[in-house]
Design an enzyme around this catalytic site. Structure first.
Site, PDB file in Angstrom:
ATOM      1  N   GLU A   1      45.211 -11.689   7.776  1.00  0.00           N
ATOM      2  CA  GLU A   1      46.045 -10.490   7.655  1.00  0.00           C
ATOM      3  C   GLU A   1      47.228 -10.751   6.713  1.00  0.00           C
ATOM      4  O   GLU A   1      47.878 -11.783   6.788  1.00  0.00           O
ATOM      5  CB  GLU A   1      46.565 -10.087   9.040  1.00  0.00           C
ATOM      6  CG  GLU A   1      47.400  -8.822   9.033  1.00  0.00           C
ATOM      7  CD  GLU A   1      48.012  -8.499  10.385  1.00  0.00           C
ATOM      8  OE1 GLU A   1      48.413  -7.346  10.582  1.00  0.00           O
ATOM      9  OE2 GLU A   1      48.079  -9.406  11.242  1.00  0.00           O
TER      10      GLU A   1
ATOM     11  N   LYS B   1      45.079  -0.584   9.291  1.00  0.00           N
ATOM     12  CA  LYS B   1      45.324  -1.056  10.657  1.00  0.00           C
ATOM     13  C   LYS B   1      45.578   0.138  11.575  1.00  0.00           C
ATOM     14  O   LYS B   1      46.530   0.884  11.386  1.00  0.00           O
ATOM     15  CB  LYS B   1      46.523  -2.013  10.639  1.00  0.00           C
ATOM     16  CG  LYS B   1      46.799  -2.740  11.941  1.00  0.00           C
ATOM     17  CD  LYS B   1      47.867  -3.790  11.687  1.00  0.00           C
ATOM     18  CE  LYS B   1      48.182  -4.603  12.923  1.00  0.00           C
ATOM     19  NZ  LYS B   1      49.111  -5.722  12.612  1.00  0.00           N
TER      20      LYS B   1
ATOM     21  N   CYS C   1      43.991  -7.230  13.119  1.00  0.00           N
ATOM     22  CA  CYS C   1      44.891  -7.872  14.067  1.00  0.00           C
ATOM     23  C   CYS C   1      44.959  -7.196  15.435  1.00  0.00           C
ATOM     24  O   CYS C   1      44.067  -7.331  16.253  1.00  0.00           O
ATOM     25  CB  CYS C   1      46.282  -8.008  13.443  1.00  0.00           C
ATOM     26  SG  CYS C   1      47.314  -9.222  14.332  1.00  0.00           S
TER      27      CYS C   1
END
Length: 384
Positions: A119, A196, A233
């Site tokens: 990430e 994300k 994540c």
């Protein structure tokens, strides 16, 4: 031991458990044994020169009569930031490009078809600080920024799909920022991007200061090597996030992350592995390593004293399969490349055995969730 002094769970087991028992311990912890890949000696020599760990494993599937094996090799890259966080932005990006280029070269020697970086790989994970400069200067265009152009060259040179998670500067929508993964085809073309979906508000992870939850849904990318998705994540904590990538057809879901030992290390071996089982797909969990010290102190809002670092990023990247097996993890302290050979036929084979997709009551869940998000929702609780 939350720091770098403890190399890995695997090394600890091998040091202290007799060989006769170790195999059974690993079977219980990791499922069916994964075969070690016979990677070229020159790959290990290059990894040694560049000072990163190299491991390789293969997942097997049953032989079928009508389908040939669908073999793909994926590469997972974990790394620390090579320069201090107060070094000039351009120098930090250049140093990271150089570091990653050397690892990708080794991945190519190992026959990797799809590679994924961690990430926000082009920068320190500065989203704890709540400061804007210089951290927002690391943001780039997903379509034609310098990192995307750099990755396009790598993809075309090595006939390799590249998954490049960056801080995106969205010039088409008021220069706002997103936490984004750019997917670049092995032809060198930008295949697309994903963002994300879930933004943490946990301790030092003050990421909502920089970007909002993604607005692109759960895209899946068709590549010559299989259908892939990127669950960035914090999305790994949300089972429905994994599910939607799977519903859209993902066979491999990458989870590029940046997470620290004190917060999540006990969850790390479980979540991506469970997602692989539940969704009949392969999952690839990637975490950075090291400690990143920042120039100014910051607080977390949790009554801890002001500090200049997140804590220890513990690496431990691994790949999990739909049959519940997984590779050993990479080191907790070193840069590394994990190469995993997948037979994608295993996805359907596990689907046929466990029938999670067939027995999932999605229409019932959809109806109940549609009601649950209404402001006047009343939970179904029966009382005497």
């Amino acid at each position: 031991m939350a720091g770098a002094e403890w190399e890995s769970l695997e090394q600890c087991l091998e040091k202290h458990i007799p060989p006769a028992e170790l195999r059974e311990v690993k079977r219980i912890l990791y499922g069916k044994e994964t075969r070690k890949l016979d990677l070229p000696s020159r790959a290990f020599e290059a990894a040694s020169r560049e000072e990163f760990e190299l491991q390789g494993y293969a997942f097997e599937a049953a032989e079928e009569q009508l389908r040939p094996p669908r073999i793909v090799r994926v590469g997972l890259v974990q790394n620390r930031t090579p320069l201090p966080t107060d070094a000039p932005v351009a120098e930090q990006v250049t140093a990271l490009h150089k570091c990653i280029e050397a690892i990708v070269e080794v991945a190519a020697v190992c026959g990797v078809n799809i590679i994924c970086f961690q990430e926000a790989w082009t920068m320190p994970f500065a989203f704890c600080t709540r400061e804007k400069l210089p951290w927002t200067e690391f943001a780039e265009s997903a379509e034609d920024g310098p990192t995307t152009r750099f990755c396009q060259k790598l993809a075309k040179k090595h006939d390799m799909v590249v998954v490049s998670p960056i801080l995106e500067r969205d010039g088409e929508h008021g220069d706002i920022l997103w936490n984004t993964a750019v997917v670049i085809s092995n032809s060198g073309a930008v295949l697309g991007k994903t963002r994300k979906n879930h933004i943490p508000r946990v301790g030092d992870f003050n990421e909502s200061t920089y970007y909002m939850e993604g607005n692109l849904g759960h895209p899946v990318f068709q590549t010559p090597f299989g259908r892939i998705a990127v669950n960035i994540c914090y999305g790994r904590h949300h089972p429905l996030n994994w599910l939607m990538y799977s519903i859209n057809g993902a066979e491999i879901i990458f989870n590029p992350s940046a997470t620290i030992g004190a917060l999540s290390e006990s969850l790390w071996p479980i979540e991506a592995r469970n997602a692989a089982i539940a969704n009949h797909c392969f999952t690839c969990a990637i975490n950075r390593v090291g400690v990143e010290h920042f120039p100014n102190e910051f607080t977390s809002g949790d009554r801890k004293k002001a500090h200049r670092d997140f804590g220890y990023f513990y690496g431990s990247s691994y790949v999990a399969a739909p049959d519940g097996s997984r590779t050993p993890g990479l080191s907790r302290s070193r840069n590394g490349l994990l190469v995993a050979e997948l037979n994608l036929n295993l996805c359907r084979q596990m689907n046929d055995i466990w029938n999670f997709k067939m027995t999932g009551r999605y229409e019932m869940y959809a109806q109940e969730l549609a009601e649950a998000v209404k402001p006047n929702y009343s939970p179904t609780i029966l009382k005497e």
